[in-house]
Design a protein around this motif. Structure first.
Motif: not given
Length: 167
Positions: A49-50, A52-53, A111, A115, A138, A140-142
């Motif tokens: 998550k972090n 891919s921000k 996790t 996704l 990935i 933005n976590n997508k």
């Protein structure tokens, strides 16, 4: 710990299958399918998550002993180098005990399998999590792209470009 379906045939099917044999007999000598991970950056599922921000990341989920992973690792390494990308790496054997067909790290498994993406990528991770190699792109976590299984360099390039990555 829950049983995991290895190499499931498709979405929603829960049939448990034996893992593929990952050694090959040649002149009565077993060959182990190992590959070099030194070009990859290890990442934990909880860090995706972090990571891919601020950028689009490529995560390779593979495991030592997987024949297709051993063929695919140098392919994705070369293409990633051409694109100026560092591939993140997760060894699926740290999450699933393939000899027992058990999930050993439920948090990491959840996790990764949860996704989400949009369109054709909506359930890509969930539907492909037990097969290796698995490449997830990935942002933005997508999930914005990916490859389920082995492909040659042109397939990796196509997936990277379709996800908006540039050389």
């Amino acid at each position: 710990m829950p049983l995991v379906s290895i190499n499931s045939k498709g979405a929603g099917e829960e049939e448990v299958q034996e893992p593929e044999t990952n050694t090959q007999q040649s002149d009565n000598t077993a060959t182990s399918y190992t590959y070099d991970t030194s070009a990859f950056k290890a990442i934990k599922a909880s860090e995706i998550k972090n990571a891919s921000k601020s950028e689009t990341i490529v995560v390779l989920i593979a495991r030592q002993g997987c024949s297709y992973c051993s063929y695919y690792a140098p392919v994705i390494t070369k293409v990633a180098k051409d694109f100026g990308i560092t591939v993140r790496y997760i060894d699926l054997a740290t999450i699933i005990d393939f000899s027992q067909r058990l999930i050993t790290d439920e948090e990491a498994y959840d996790t990764l399998s949860n996704l989400q993406g949009s369109g054709e990528w909506k359930d890509f991770a969930k539907n492909n999590i037990t097969g290796t190699p698995l490449t997830l792109i990935i942002k933005n976590n997508k999930v914005v792209g990916g490859i389920g299984g082995y492909t040659e360099a042109d397939g990796v390039e196509t997936a990277f470009k379709a996800a908006g990555l540039k050389k």
